[in-house]
Design a protein around this motif. Structure first.
Motif: not given
Length: 379
Positions: A137-142, A152-167
């Motif tokens: 339950g980490v608070p968004f965004p992270y 080179d930018g791979r392996g980095v993902y911004k999680v802003s919402t619960a929908a993002d968390l699913k990905q």
């Protein structure tokens, strides 16, 4: 160590553009270089003394490549460290040292190193899986980062919402608090085996928003001296704490309140130092060779204002590379083109860079923006 200028059998793991530019500098030292790379058309293939096609992560391939060499260095961190450790144990010089590569391969271990050595960095937590992350339950965004193999930018993902968390990544990762920052900056530092340490002046970077890799760089930074002094002191501390031999790129965030947070490390020549070939008295590639050869480190002072533009493959194009607009920019003064010898382009692939040198900072930036708009890598 054997004399660096003739009979030192030297190898590089990785045959991409960093290895290519290291070879170009090694020629000035009269050093021949062997290359190991999985790509049969690697940019280094036709420049090196001996080219071996093979996996950088396979123990036997790396060990057999290195067992008859005197010294090995890297241009990429994704290599078999166990093989390098065995080679070091058997007397081959490996720089940066296998223990350093092992630590930097894992972003979680990097973060723990920062914490243990009082190096300022963004707050973080480690997770083993997406399920583990969802349950926390980490608070968004992270920001979620894969612990291994991201670059080179791979392996980095911004999680802003619960929908993002699913990905989110379903693999061992770290999560960092979302940081509001003013600038991304970098310092390259070198340390030789005699504990001599020198930094290059702080640079400012702009990142491509889609690919999350450096697209535009300004040297020297226009930040206040107090800020750059702190950034460079941090780089020295990290190199000293690691006791690294070789070059270390330290990427940092400058936050809106003036705090400097260390983001990531790269134990090798780095995109944030390409401008130094023309823009500094000693290039990052010459400095890396000086460090691993046990030579005195060179003067890193800026010669003038240097702006570096990465030439990235255009979106929507994949195939034999063509460079649109080069003839136009070569009419400008103070323009230095570096093409990496990559036969094929694809979206956001690093195909080359252009450095602009000008006594007038504003003129240099204007020329660099023109290059960004003019040169396109297509097919």
């Amino acid at each position: 160590m054997k004399a660096f200028y003739g009979d030192l059998r030297t190898g590089i793991l990785g045959g991409g553009q960093l290895g290519r530019m290291l070879i170009q500098e090694a020629i000035n030292f009269n050093v021949s270089v062997d290359i190991l790379d999985p790509d049969p058309n690697a940019p280094c293939k036709d420049l090196c003394n001996r080219f071996v096609q093979g996996s950088l992560t396979d123990f036997s391939t790396v060990y057999n490549f290195g067992k008859n060499l005197d010294l090995i260095t890297i241009e990429i961190e994704k290599v078999n460290v166990d093989a390098l450790q065995k080679l070091e144990d058997e007397g081959v010089l490996v720089y940066p040292q296998p223990r350093v590569i092992r630590l930097i391969q894992d972003k979680g271990l990097q973060k723990e190193f920062f914490k243990q050595n009082d190096i300022p960095t963004s707050p973080f937590r480690l997770f083993s899986s997406r399920r583990h992350l969802e349950a926390a339950g980490v608070p968004f965004p992270y920001i979620q980062k894969l612990r291994r193999d991201g670059y080179d930018g791979r392996g980095v993902y911004k999680v802003s919402t619960a929908a993002d968390l699913k990905q989110a990544f379903d693999a061992p990762s770290l999560v960092e608090d979302w940081i509001e920052f003013d600038k991304e900056i970098a310092v390259i530092v070198a340390r030789n085996s005699k504990d001599e340490i020198k930094t290059f002046p702080t640079v400012e970077m702009e990142f491509n928003p889609e690919a999350n890799l450096v697209e535009f760089l300004i040297s020297p930074s226009s930040l206040p001296r107090e800020v750059t002094d702190r950034a460079e002191a941090l780089a020295v501390k990290i190199a000293s704490d690691l006791k690294i031999t070789g070059l270390l790129a330290v990427e940092m965030f400058l936050t809106n309140d003036g705090t400097i947070l260390v983001n990531e490390l790269a134990p090798r020549p780095h995109n944030s130092g390409h401008h130094s070939i023309e823009g500094n008295r000693t290039s990052q590639f010459a400095q890396h060779l000086r460090a691993i050869f046990g030579l005195p480190l060179g003067d890193t002072a800026c010669i003038g204002n240097a702006i570096m533009v990465n030439l990235l493959g255009e979106q929507g194009f994949e195939g034999l590379a063509e460079y649109e607009g080069l003839d136009k920019i070569l009419k400008l003064d103070g323009i230095y083109v570096h093409l990496y010898g990559k036969k094929f382009t694809k979206p956001f692939r690093k195909m080359g860079h252009v450095t602009v040198i000008d006594d007038d900072r504003d003129n240099a930036i204007s020329k660099a923006r023109l290059i960004q708009d003019t040169v396109k890598v297509k097919i």
